[in-house]
Design a protein around this motif. Structure first.
Motif, PDB file in Angstrom:
ATOM      1  N   VAL A 219       9.536   3.604  -2.096  1.00 50.50           N
ATOM      2  CA  VAL A 219       8.549   4.212  -1.205  1.00 50.50           C
ATOM      3  C   VAL A 219       9.084   5.567  -0.750  1.00 50.50           C
ATOM      4  O   VAL A 219      10.201   5.669  -0.232  1.00 50.50           O
ATOM      5  CB  VAL A 219       8.265   3.315   0.011  1.00 50.50           C
ATOM      6  N   THR A 220       8.310   6.599  -0.955  1.00 51.45           N
ATOM      7  CA  THR A 220       8.685   7.939  -0.492  1.00 51.45           C
ATOM      8  C   THR A 220       7.857   8.372   0.710  1.00 51.45           C
ATOM      9  O   THR A 220       8.347   9.071   1.589  1.00 51.45           O
ATOM     10  CB  THR A 220       8.526   8.969  -1.621  1.00 51.45           C
ATOM     11  N   ASP A 221       6.604   7.969   0.748  1.00 50.61           N
ATOM     12  CA  ASP A 221       5.740   8.333   1.875  1.00 50.61           C
ATOM     13  C   ASP A 221       4.761   7.176   2.095  1.00 50.61           C
ATOM     14  O   ASP A 221       4.011   6.818   1.182  1.00 50.61           O
ATOM     15  CB  ASP A 221       4.962   9.618   1.570  1.00 50.61           C
ATOM     16  N   GLY A 222       4.788   6.600   3.284  1.00 44.97           N
ATOM     17  CA  GLY A 222       3.886   5.489   3.559  1.00 44.97           C
ATOM     18  C   GLY A 222       4.602   4.220   3.982  1.00 44.97           C
ATOM     19  O   GLY A 222       4.135   3.121   3.690  1.00 44.97           O
ATOM     20  N   HIS A 223       5.735   4.347   4.680  1.00 45.54           N
ATOM     21  CA  HIS A 223       6.448   3.153   5.128  1.00 45.54           C
ATOM     22  C   HIS A 223       5.613   2.340   6.123  1.00 45.54           C
ATOM     23  O   HIS A 223       5.672   1.109   6.121  1.00 45.54           O
ATOM     24  CB  HIS A 223       7.794   3.549   5.745  1.00 45.54           C
ATOM     25  N   HIS A 224       4.847   3.025   6.975  1.00 37.84           N
ATOM     26  CA  HIS A 224       4.013   2.279   7.923  1.00 37.84           C
ATOM     27  C   HIS A 224       2.863   1.580   7.205  1.00 37.84           C
ATOM     28  O   HIS A 224       2.512   0.440   7.536  1.00 37.84           O
ATOM     29  CB  HIS A 224       3.495   3.217   9.018  1.00 37.84           C
ATOM     30  N   ARG A 225       2.281   2.236   6.203  1.00 34.62           N
ATOM     31  CA  ARG A 225       1.235   1.584   5.404  1.00 34.62           C
ATOM     32  C   ARG A 225       1.810   0.398   4.628  1.00 34.62           C
ATOM     33  O   ARG A 225       1.156  -0.640   4.480  1.00 34.62           O
ATOM     34  CB  ARG A 225       0.609   2.594   4.442  1.00 34.62           C
ATOM     35  N   SER A 226       3.043   0.530   4.161  1.00 40.49           N
ATOM     36  CA  SER A 226       3.702  -0.579   3.469  1.00 40.49           C
ATOM     37  C   SER A 226       3.915  -1.754   4.421  1.00 40.49           C
ATOM     38  O   SER A 226       3.645  -2.911   4.076  1.00 40.49           O
ATOM     39  CB  SER A 226       5.045  -0.115   2.903  1.00 40.49           C
ATOM     40  N   ALA A 227       4.411  -1.451   5.622  1.00 41.88           N
ATOM     41  CA  ALA A 227       4.623  -2.515   6.613  1.00 41.88           C
ATOM     42  C   ALA A 227       3.311  -3.184   6.975  1.00 41.88           C
ATOM     43  O   ALA A 227       3.255  -4.411   7.162  1.00 41.88           O
ATOM     44  CB  ALA A 227       5.288  -1.934   7.857  1.00 41.88           C
ATOM     45  N   ALA A 228       2.234  -2.406   7.063  1.00 36.83           N
ATOM     46  CA  ALA A 228       0.924  -2.976   7.375  1.00 36.83           C
ATOM     47  C   ALA A 228       0.469  -3.919   6.274  1.00 36.83           C
ATOM     48  O   ALA A 228      -0.101  -4.993   6.545  1.00 36.83           O
ATOM     49  CB  ALA A 228      -0.096  -1.862   7.577  1.00 36.83           C
ATOM     50  N   ALA A 229       0.695  -3.548   5.016  1.00 38.45           N
ATOM     51  CA  ALA A 229       0.312  -4.421   3.907  1.00 38.45           C
ATOM     52  C   ALA A 229       1.067  -5.738   3.962  1.00 38.45           C
ATOM     53  O   ALA A 229       0.495  -6.815   3.721  1.00 38.45           O
ATOM     54  CB  ALA A 229       0.565  -3.709   2.577  1.00 38.45           C
ATOM     55  N   VAL A 230       2.355  -5.671   4.287  1.00 39.76           N
ATOM     56  CA  VAL A 230       3.166  -6.888   4.398  1.00 39.76           C
ATOM     57  C   VAL A 230       2.668  -7.756   5.541  1.00 39.76           C
ATOM     58  O   VAL A 230       2.536  -8.986   5.413  1.00 39.76           O
ATOM     59  CB  VAL A 230       4.649  -6.524   4.585  1.00 39.76           C
ATOM     60  N   ARG A 231       2.351  -7.147   6.688  1.00 40.17           N
ATOM     61  CA  ARG A 231       1.899  -7.914   7.847  1.00 40.17           C
ATOM     62  C   ARG A 231       0.523  -8.523   7.615  1.00 40.17           C
ATOM     63  O   ARG A 231       0.256  -9.649   8.037  1.00 40.17           O
ATOM     64  CB  ARG A 231       1.888  -7.004   9.085  1.00 40.17           C
ATOM     65  N   ALA A 232      -0.355  -7.777   6.949  1.00 40.40           N
ATOM     66  CA  ALA A 232      -1.694  -8.307   6.675  1.00 40.40           C
ATOM     67  C   ALA A 232      -1.620  -9.508   5.743  1.00 40.40           C
ATOM     68  O   ALA A 232      -2.326 -10.508   5.941  1.00 40.40           O
ATOM     69  CB  ALA A 232      -2.579  -7.217   6.080  1.00 40.40           C
ATOM     70  N   LEU A 233      -0.757  -9.433   4.724  1.00 41.07           N
ATOM     71  CA  LEU A 233      -0.623 -10.572   3.814  1.00 41.07           C
ATOM     72  C   LEU A 233       0.015 -11.760   4.520  1.00 41.07           C
ATOM     73  O   LEU A 233      -0.363 -12.909   4.272  1.00 41.07           O
ATOM     74  CB  LEU A 233       0.207 -10.172   2.593  1.00 41.07           C
ATOM     75  N   ALA A 234       0.967 -11.501   5.410  1.00 38.87           N
ATOM     76  CA  ALA A 234       1.593 -12.595   6.155  1.00 38.87           C
ATOM     77  C   ALA A 234       0.566 -13.331   7.014  1.00 38.87           C
ATOM     78  O   ALA A 234       0.655 -14.545   7.199  1.00 38.87           O
ATOM     79  CB  ALA A 234       2.719 -12.058   7.026  1.00 38.87           C
ATOM     80  N   ALA A 235      -0.430 -12.593   7.529  1.00 36.98           N
ATOM     81  CA  ALA A 235      -1.472 -13.212   8.343  1.00 36.98           C
ATOM     82  C   ALA A 235      -2.463 -13.995   7.490  1.00 36.98           C
ATOM     83  O   ALA A 235      -3.077 -14.955   7.974  1.00 36.98           O
ATOM     84  CB  ALA A 235      -2.214 -12.149   9.152  1.00 36.98           C
ATOM     85  N   GLU A 236      -2.628 -13.586   6.211  1.00 32.78           N
ATOM     86  CA  GLU A 236      -3.556 -14.267   5.296  1.00 32.78           C
ATOM     87  C   GLU A 236      -2.867 -14.458   3.954  1.00 32.78           C
ATOM     88  O   GLU A 236      -3.204 -13.800   2.969  1.00 32.78           O
ATOM     89  CB  GLU A 236      -4.835 -13.451   5.125  1.00 32.78           C
ATOM     90  N   PRO A 237      -1.876 -15.340   3.879  1.00 31.91           N
ATOM     91  CA  PRO A 237      -1.041 -15.433   2.668  1.00 31.91           C
ATOM     92  C   PRO A 237      -1.777 -15.871   1.416  1.00 31.91           C
ATOM     93  O   PRO A 237      -1.280 -15.653   0.307  1.00 31.91           O
ATOM     94  CB  PRO A 237       0.030 -16.459   3.069  1.00 31.91           C
ATOM     95  N   ASP A 238      -2.946 -16.470   1.564  1.00 35.19           N
ATOM     96  CA  ASP A 238      -3.688 -16.935   0.391  1.00 35.19           C
ATOM     97  C   ASP A 238      -4.791 -15.972  -0.033  1.00 35.19           C
ATOM     98  O   ASP A 238      -5.602 -16.301  -0.909  1.00 35.19           O
ATOM     99  CB  ASP A 238      -4.295 -18.317   0.670  1.00 35.19           C
ATOM    100  N   ASN A 239      -4.841 -14.789   0.577  1.00 37.80           N
ATOM    101  CA  ASN A 239      -5.875 -13.812   0.258  1.00 37.80           C
ATOM    102  C   ASN A 239      -5.431 -12.970  -0.937  1.00 37.80           C
ATOM    103  O   ASN A 239      -4.514 -12.159  -0.818  1.00 37.80           O
ATOM    104  CB  ASN A 239      -6.135 -12.915   1.470  1.00 37.80           C
ATOM    105  N   PRO A 240      -6.044 -13.137  -2.107  1.00 41.00           N
ATOM    106  CA  PRO A 240      -5.586 -12.406  -3.297  1.00 41.00           C
ATOM    107  C   PRO A 240      -5.789 -10.899  -3.199  1.00 41.00           C
ATOM    108  O   PRO A 240      -5.071 -10.131  -3.843  1.00 41.00           O
ATOM    109  CB  PRO A 240      -6.418 -13.015  -4.425  1.00 41.00           C
TER     110      PRO A 240
END
Length: 427
Positions: A219-240
């Protein structure tokens, strides 16, 4: 040639590292109105002016509290609702058109420093945990939480996380073959930065995606967007749909890094002379006559702006071993920001703010004067330094690097099938 610092895809992991997606593209007639500059490229004042003047700028979809003239106490969910409303306005105006098939795209930026061509795709969110996608910066929870709410409530993403992959002849040849054999589908920008988009032909898609196998992405630009993607999947782990996120991957040798300058609040509320004395006790501080003289020309030095005057400062030595500890941003944080100014960059919201080098040292000085802050102008890192930190699982302070030029928002839409796009198939 195999890159020994990259990681092979785990055999148990069936999902590809780089994959096409059935996205939407901005209609060429709407491009000038919709496509917006990267969030970090603009000050809050510039963003406020932009959204006030143009209701169709994609910046309306991604606003944060500081981008509003009023209603600054809106919750993250409220801001997501506002973003969904702005996206609905764009979709109702037919500003975007579905491409109708899964595809990869090439995104080229041509500028005075050279040219960079990246692959727009989706990448696995679980790649952040299994070593295939590597980060190098800490994040602020407030910003990451806002972007998580955006993912959950707005209904689409349009700002790809920018990543690097170590350059190979195979990848370079494929990018050249595609861009030289067909004209770009979309062009925009200015004489300063020209942006071009190609849709990768079906005949090249599988081979291009395979070029990233057995390599790590950084990751070069977008660490906060990356963290958001991880958190969103953690909240809905079965959402493809949330299992992958939008990205653009560039060969590392094509990228250019600028510094993110620091503006810190002296938590001890000292006067200019007392604060300068405290800084001089731990670092060698020399008065200079101008910002140009204060601008650091090599690693280990920083420009210091305090009380209307510029100084040159030699940073204290690194504390500890490891790639991250030798970096100027970490030396500044560990030896000056926290112990001298009491500004905890990692745990104290608002104690440290940031100005990208592209906005200039005059903007740094203006902000310091207006907000009674201490300014630090830093020398930029290199791409390989960032990769070395990521390879060691190290984390720099937030906003340690600024990559320019940046891909813009409002070019692509990856539809998530919720919020403003609940009536549309997810891509």
């Amino acid at each position: 040639m195999t890159d020994t610092t990259s990681v092979a895809r785990p055999q148990s992991q069936s999902e590809p590292l780089v994959a096409p997606f059935a996205g939407w593209l901005v209609h060429p007639d709407w491009a000038e109105r919709v496509i917006s500059r990267a969030y970090d490229n603009l000050s809050a004042q510039q963003r406020r002016a932009l959204v006030a003047a143009n209701p169709y700028s994609y910046m309306n979809v991604t606003r944060s509290r500081e981008d509003l003239y009023d209603n600054t106490d809106l919750s993250h969910q409220d801001l997501a609702i506002e973003g969904a409303s702005a996206l609905t306005r764009l979709l109702s105006s037919n500003a975007f058109s579905p491409t109708g098939r899964p595809a990869l795209y090439l995104y080229r930026l041509t500028h005075k420093q050279g040219m960079q061509t990246g692959v727009v795709c989706t990448v696995p969110v679980r790649g952040f945990d299994d070593g295939r996608i590597r980060i190098h910066e800490n994040v602020h929870d407030e910003r990451a939480d806002l972007l998580t709410a955006h993912l959950q409530g707005v209904g689409a993403t349009s700002s790809p996380v920018a990543m690097a992959v170590r350059s190979t002849a195979e990848l370079g040849n494929q990018l050249f073959d595609i861009t030289s054999s067909t004209p770009a589908d979309l062009e925009f920008g200015s004489t300063a930065v020209r942006h071009q988009i190609w849709t990768v032909p079906d005949s090249h898609t599988e081979q291009l995606a395979a070029a990233f196998d057995h390599h790590a992405l950084y990751v070069t630009d977008g660490h906060h967007r990356s963290a958001a993607a991880v958190r969103a999947l953690a909240a809905e782990p079965d959402n493809p749909v949330l299992a992958r996120t939008l990205a653009v991957v560039f060969p590392d040798e094509q990228l250019h890094v600028q510094a993110f300058h620091r503006l810190a609040v002296d938590q001890h509320h000292r006067g200019v002379e007392d604060c300068l004395t405290a800084l001089d006790d731990v670092a060698e501080v020399t008065p200079v006559f101008s910002a140009m003289q204060a601008r650091p020309l090599k690693r280990g030095f920083a420009g210091l702006y305090l009380g209307g005057s510029w100084h040159q400062m030699e940073l204290p030595p690194a504390v500890g071993n490891g790639a991250v500890n030798g970096l100027d941003v970490e030396r500044l944080r560990r030896s000056i920001l926290d112990p001298v100014l009491g500004a905890d960059e990692l745990g104290q919201p608002g104690a440290v703010d940031y100005v990208p080098a592209s906005l200039g040292l005059d903007e740094l000085a203006r902000r310091c004067d207006a907000e009674s802050r201490v300014g630090f102008a830093l020398f930029p890192l290199s791409v390989r330094e960032l990769m070395a930190v990521a390879d060691e699982n190290g984390l720099m302070p937030p906003k340690s690097s600024f990559f320019a030029p940046k891909p813009r928002s409002g070019v692509f839409l990856r539809v998530l099938g919720r919020g403003a796009t609940s009536h549309l198939p997810a891509s």
